[in-house]
Design a protein around this motif. Structure first.
Motif, PDB file in Angstrom:
ATOM      1  N   ALA A   1      -7.657 -33.927  51.759  1.00  0.00           N
ATOM      2  CA  ALA A   1      -6.996 -33.700  50.469  1.00  0.00           C
ATOM      3  C   ALA A   1      -7.556 -32.464  49.783  1.00  0.00           C
ATOM      4  O   ALA A   1      -8.762 -32.196  49.813  1.00  0.00           O
ATOM      5  N   ILE A   2      -6.682 -31.698  49.141  1.00  0.00           N
ATOM      6  CA  ILE A   2      -7.096 -30.490  48.424  1.00  0.00           C
ATOM      7  C   ILE A   2      -7.461 -30.802  46.983  1.00  0.00           C
ATOM      8  O   ILE A   2      -7.892 -29.906  46.261  1.00  0.00           O
ATOM      9  N   SER A   3      -7.300 -32.063  46.559  1.00  0.00           N
ATOM     10  CA  SER A   3      -7.718 -32.473  45.216  1.00  0.00           C
ATOM     11  C   SER A   3      -8.040 -33.959  45.267  1.00  0.00           C
ATOM     12  O   SER A   3      -7.561 -34.698  46.140  1.00  0.00           O
TER      13      SER A   3
ATOM     14  N   THR B   1       8.878 -31.490  41.720  1.00  0.00           N
ATOM     15  CA  THR B   1       7.964 -30.661  42.506  1.00  0.00           C
ATOM     16  C   THR B   1       8.736 -29.579  43.240  1.00  0.00           C
ATOM     17  O   THR B   1       9.816 -29.845  43.781  1.00  0.00           O
ATOM     18  N   ASP B   2       8.179 -28.368  43.251  1.00  0.00           N
ATOM     19  CA  ASP B   2       8.726 -27.277  44.060  1.00  0.00           C
ATOM     20  C   ASP B   2       8.214 -27.474  45.487  1.00  0.00           C
ATOM     21  O   ASP B   2       7.047 -27.244  45.778  1.00  0.00           O
ATOM     22  N   ARG B   3       9.109 -27.907  46.362  1.00  0.00           N
ATOM     23  CA  ARG B   3       8.677 -28.280  47.707  1.00  0.00           C
ATOM     24  C   ARG B   3       8.123 -27.100  48.498  1.00  0.00           C
ATOM     25  O   ARG B   3       7.367 -27.287  49.440  1.00  0.00           O
ATOM     26  N   ASN B   4       8.517 -25.876  48.115  1.00  0.00           N
ATOM     27  CA  ASN B   4       7.995 -24.702  48.808  1.00  0.00           C
ATOM     28  C   ASN B   4       6.575 -24.359  48.395  1.00  0.00           C
ATOM     29  O   ASN B   4       5.929 -23.534  49.023  1.00  0.00           O
ATOM     30  N   ARG B   5       6.111 -24.989  47.285  1.00  0.00           N
ATOM     31  CA  ARG B   5       4.777 -24.652  46.783  1.00  0.00           C
ATOM     32  C   ARG B   5       3.923 -25.898  46.574  1.00  0.00           C
ATOM     33  O   ARG B   5       2.964 -25.873  45.802  1.00  0.00           O
TER      34      ARG B   5
ATOM     35  N   PRO C   1       1.538 -25.749  54.106  1.00  0.00           N
ATOM     36  CA  PRO C   1       1.203 -24.429  53.555  1.00  0.00           C
ATOM     37  C   PRO C   1       1.981 -24.174  52.268  1.00  0.00           C
ATOM     38  O   PRO C   1       3.155 -24.530  52.156  1.00  0.00           O
ATOM     39  N   VAL C   2       1.323 -23.594  51.276  1.00  0.00           N
ATOM     40  CA  VAL C   2       1.952 -23.338  49.983  1.00  0.00           C
ATOM     41  C   VAL C   2       1.939 -21.843  49.706  1.00  0.00           C
ATOM     42  O   VAL C   2       1.072 -21.112  50.164  1.00  0.00           O
ATOM     43  N   ALA C   3       2.922 -21.413  48.921  1.00  0.00           N
ATOM     44  CA  ALA C   3       3.076 -19.977  48.661  1.00  0.00           C
ATOM     45  C   ALA C   3       1.961 -19.432  47.797  1.00  0.00           C
ATOM     46  O   ALA C   3       1.476 -18.342  48.005  1.00  0.00           O
ATOM     47  N   SER C   4       1.515 -20.209  46.803  1.00  0.00           N
ATOM     48  CA  SER C   4       0.533 -19.694  45.856  1.00  0.00           C
ATOM     49  C   SER C   4      -0.838 -20.306  46.041  1.00  0.00           C
ATOM     50  O   SER C   4      -1.755 -19.972  45.319  1.00  0.00           O
ATOM     51  N   GLY C   5      -0.988 -21.216  46.970  1.00  0.00           N
ATOM     52  CA  GLY C   5      -2.267 -21.869  47.152  1.00  0.00           C
ATOM     53  C   GLY C   5      -2.520 -22.982  46.164  1.00  0.00           C
ATOM     54  O   GLY C   5      -3.593 -23.532  46.106  1.00  0.00           O
ATOM     55  N   ARG C   6      -1.539 -23.304  45.369  1.00  0.00           N
ATOM     56  CA  ARG C   6      -1.685 -24.379  44.391  1.00  0.00           C
ATOM     57  C   ARG C   6      -0.648 -25.458  44.663  1.00  0.00           C
ATOM     58  O   ARG C   6       0.509 -25.179  44.931  1.00  0.00           O
ATOM     59  N   ALA C   7      -1.073 -26.706  44.580  1.00  0.00           N
ATOM     60  CA  ALA C   7      -0.189 -27.820  44.880  1.00  0.00           C
ATOM     61  C   ALA C   7       0.457 -28.398  43.637  1.00  0.00           C
ATOM     62  O   ALA C   7       1.442 -29.098  43.719  1.00  0.00           O
TER      63      ALA C   7
END
Length: 796
Positions: A60-62, A191-195, A253-259
């Protein structure tokens, strides 16, 4: 796990599930074997999903997403345990009670799955989170209001059950699934599924399949058509296998590195619950229109759903009110920021004065207004004299404080409606509008100069600074443009500096001609370097005792293609200002050293002949000067011990520690140093001990005659000073025989001037050097004994 590694897992899971489904549906190897195989698959699939969720939680990233995966894994594990209990009943043949421990596991999986999805969804604020809960309940209530009169209600009535507990328990399965499915759909919408790193779409797909499976199970149970193996069994297994696959995808993978991102617009969030409620009301209206009997449960459900919609509306209004307040706050911040940026764009951050951009704009407006009203306007350009000394001695921080103090003092010298600006560095500008007369600008310039005569307290010191002021006045008939007036003030400032600084000059048209000539001369000078238009004349330095030429001083000349022969007095100052003196100085050194080396090699001058070359103060600022001189000596072959570099007395006084180190490095090459124009106004002689001085060149002013007689008082003092310090003396500008006799009598052995030779061309030097020497004859005895001359480097 990369996408390449996930593909074999997806293929293997799909093939295993399809094979298992075909075997179970076909009743292989027997009906009882198919039942056992079906139940085992339903135990293994959720257990596998639980294991995948636990592993995903470790990636997990958080912390929040990690907790969400653990809760989703606990939901799958709870369902697996319930299925294990149910499998026991199926395999053992014991009658399964209703409710049983299996129902505990099944039903506990619902709130755990709901909590897990909420934890992994975006949470922007407590208000929006509460709205999300209401949306989930509204969707669930709406779906139940649709399914109850069409499916669940009639089925329950046909089953003939009278137990309220069994009714609620049976209803808990579809209601719980509806809540979970509603929550995951809302999470996807928010949620923006691309990010977002959480694979909400496959999770939603798995949970929706589980909900359909529960609905099939409830339907068949209430209808009494339940079979040992049904499509509900396949749905449960498939749903948890999809959840397992979703866990293997995390994190995406996320575009901005933030979930975590901001929530979607309110209209988009409210679309799904409002659509479901609208459909439920259409069904309700259809029931009323067809005179269907009143259903108490449906009535209560409808009232609760309407109440939830009203609460949702009130919370939306509150959310919009908060959003409006936040928007107003942001607008206020942006407005303040815009004003701050606008101020910074047009004002100097150090002094708070207008900057060059704002100053130029105000000059244009002032000239436009003066052409309409006939008023006089003027621009003053002020440049602090020798401000660099403050920065070098006290530091840039002290220099900044001095600039701020100067700005405040200048602002006190003008009217409130006038504009004071800092144009950059130590340059200031003042715009005077609606002047009382042309003399008004001159009065302001005098006030500024007088105000700067008072010392500035700075870091416990009293610091004095002076300024040069250029004044340009424009009236209604002058037709000045803003740029022209600024240029005139700049030209006048340059003239003020040329007048000795600490003064002001008003612009005159002749100054413009001079400025244009200087500009053209500067451009021509740059071309002259590349086109080899510079050359050297050489003035001999003679020994007064023997009459022989002992040294040559290289003097720069410019063969201008249009102006003819140009002397150094016409362009050296400009070369100093433009910074070209460094290149010109090295060119002189290269030419003269090469010429002197050729004369020595050809035997046209004595091997001990010295070469004197002037060195500019700007050249001492060059950190590569020593290397450049080394290259010149190496390329020409001229001995370093015969080279004498001359610096003026003003440069010697300003020489600092860094310059002293550079001079010492040049001394290591054998080079000697001479102070040129010695005695021209500097009272401190400490530099004679601090600097590695070998020669003093007495300025021509001390050898001049008055009424045919030479004043020997100062000459005698200077010669005695040089002898006491062991320094060679050379007198410059000797034009009369009595001057030479006096110098010889005082003990000054070397001299140069028109009495002996004018500066000569390259072709004239060999003949002059080889000519019969003509010593200075003095029949009278010397007034003081000559001190023994220190040996020159080439004599040691």
């Amino acid at each position: 796990m990369t996408s390449t590694n996930r593909r074999p897992l997806l293929i293997a899971t799909s093939v295993t599930f399809v094979t298992w489904a075909l075997v179970v549906i076909a009743g292989l190897p027997s009906d009882r074997g198919a039942v056992i195989l079906s139940n085992v698959g339903q135990c293994v699939a959720p257990a596998l999903a639980a294991l995948g969720c636990v592993i995903a939680s470790r990636r997990a990233i958080s912390d929040r997403q990690g907790l969400g995966w653990n809760l989703l894994g606990a939901s799958a594990f709870s369902w697996s345990m319930g299925q294990c209990v149910w499998t026991y009943y199926e395999v053992s043949g014991a009658a399964a009670p209703f409710p049983s421990f299996a129902d505990v596991g099944y039903l506990l999986a619902v709130p755990l799955a709901l909590a897990g999805v909420w934890m992994m969804a975006v949470r922007s604020s407590s208000t929006s989170w509460a709205v999300a809960v209401l949306d989930a309940l509204i969707i669930a209530g709406g779906l139940l209001a649709i399914s109850w009169p069409l499916v669940l209600g009639p089925s329950w009535a046909d089953a003939g059950s009278s137990s309220t507990f069994e009714f609620a328990l049976t209803l808990a399965y579809p209601v719980g699934d509806l809540v979970v499915v509603s929550a995951v759909l809302l999470a996807i919408m928010r949620t923006d599924r691309n990010r977002d790193a959480v694979p909400l779409v496959p999770i939603a797909l798995g949970l929706i399949i589980l909900g359909f499976a529960d609905s099939i199970f409830v339907w068949t149970t209430l209808q009494g058509t339940e079979q040992a193996v049904s499509f509900a069994d396949l749905g449960w297994t498939a749903g948890y296998l999809i959840v397992f696959y979703a866990a293997s995808l995390y994190p995406l993978p996320v575009a901005s590195g933030r979930a975590e991102l901001h929530v979607a617009p309110s209209l988009r969030r409210a679309a799904l619950p409002l659509t479901v409620v609208s459909m439920a009301w259409l069904v309700r209206m259809a029931l009323v229109a067809t005179d269907q009997p009143e259903d108490q449960f449906l009535t209560v459900l409808t009232v609760v759903t309407v109440a939830l919609v009203l609460i949702r509306f009130l919370m939306t209004m509150r959310e919009n009110q908060a959003l409006t307040g936040s928007l107003e706050e942001k607008i206020g911040e942006l407005t303040a920021r815009e004003q701050q940026l606008s101020h910074q764009a047009f004002h100097d951050p150090l002094t708070g004065l207008a900057n060059r951009r704002l100053f130029s704009d105000r000059v244009e407006h002032a000239l436009t207004r003066s052409r309409r009203t006939g008023d006089l306007s003027a621009v003053l350009f002020i440049d602090l004299d020798d401000f660099k000394t403050v920065n070098d001695s006290l530091g840039h921080a002290a220099g900044d404080r001095l600039l701020a103090s100067v700005a405040a003092r200048m602002s006190g010298c003008v009217r409130p409606g006038d504009t004071v600006a800092r144009l950059g560095g130590d340059e200031f500008g003042i715009l005077l509008e609606e002047m009382e007369g042309r003399d008004h600008a001159s009065h302001v310039a005098r006030r500024i100069l007088e105000s700067l005569d008072v010392a500035f307290p700075l870091d416990g010191r009293q610091v004095f600074t002076r300024a040069s002021v250029g004044v340009a006045v424009a009236d209604a008939t002058s037709g000045h443009a803003g740029a022209d007036l600024l240029s005139d003030a700049d030209v006048a400032l340059y003239a003020a500096k040329g007048s000795g600084k600490s003064t002001f000059r008003e612009f005159e048209r002749t100054m413009r001609v001079t400025a244009i000539e200087r500009l053209e001369l500067g451009q021509d000078m740059r071309q002259a370097l590349h086109q080899n238009q510079f050359f050297c004349h050489y003035q001999p330095i003679v020994d007064l005792v023997t009459g022989r030429v002992v040294a040559l001083e290289a003097l720069l000349r410019w063969d201008h293609p249009h102006r003819g022969l140009v002397g150094p007095n016409s362009f050296i100052e400009l070369a100093e200002e433009t910074g070209m003196i460094g290149e010109i100085g090295m060119a002189v050194l290269q030419m003269s050293a090469w010429q002197a080396a050729n004369w020595r090699a050809e035997g046209k001058v004595p091997a001990s002949m010295e070469l004197h070359v002037n060195l500019s103060g700007r050249q001492l600022e060059d950190p590569y000067l020593v290397e450049k001189v080394k290259r010149v000596l190496a390329s020409t072959g001229f001995p370093g011990n015969l080279l004498v570099l001359e610096i003026t007395e003003s440069v010697a006084v300003e020489t600092g520690a860094a310059h002293l180190d550079l001079l010492e490095q040049l001394k290591l090459l054998g080079i000697r140093f001479a102070i040129d124009d010695f005695g021209t106004g500097y009272s401190s002689l400490n530099y004679l001990r601090a600097l590695p001085v070998d020669v003093l060149k007495i300025d021509r002013a001390f050898a001049q005659t008055e009424n045919g007689q030479t004043d020997t008082v100062l000459l005698e003092a200077i010669v005695r000073l040089g002898h006491s310090l062991g320094i060679d003396m050379i007198a410059e500008g000797i034009e009369h025989e009595e001057q030479a006799i006096t110098l010889k009598r005082l003990g000054c052995r070397r001299a140069q001037g028109f009495l002996f030779h004018r500066p000569l061309s390259v072709s004239e030097i060999p003949a002059v050097v080889s000519a019969v020497p003509r010593p200075v004859v003095d029949t009278a005895p010397p007034r003081i004994p000559a001190a023994p001359q220190p040996p020159t480097p080439h004599q040691t």
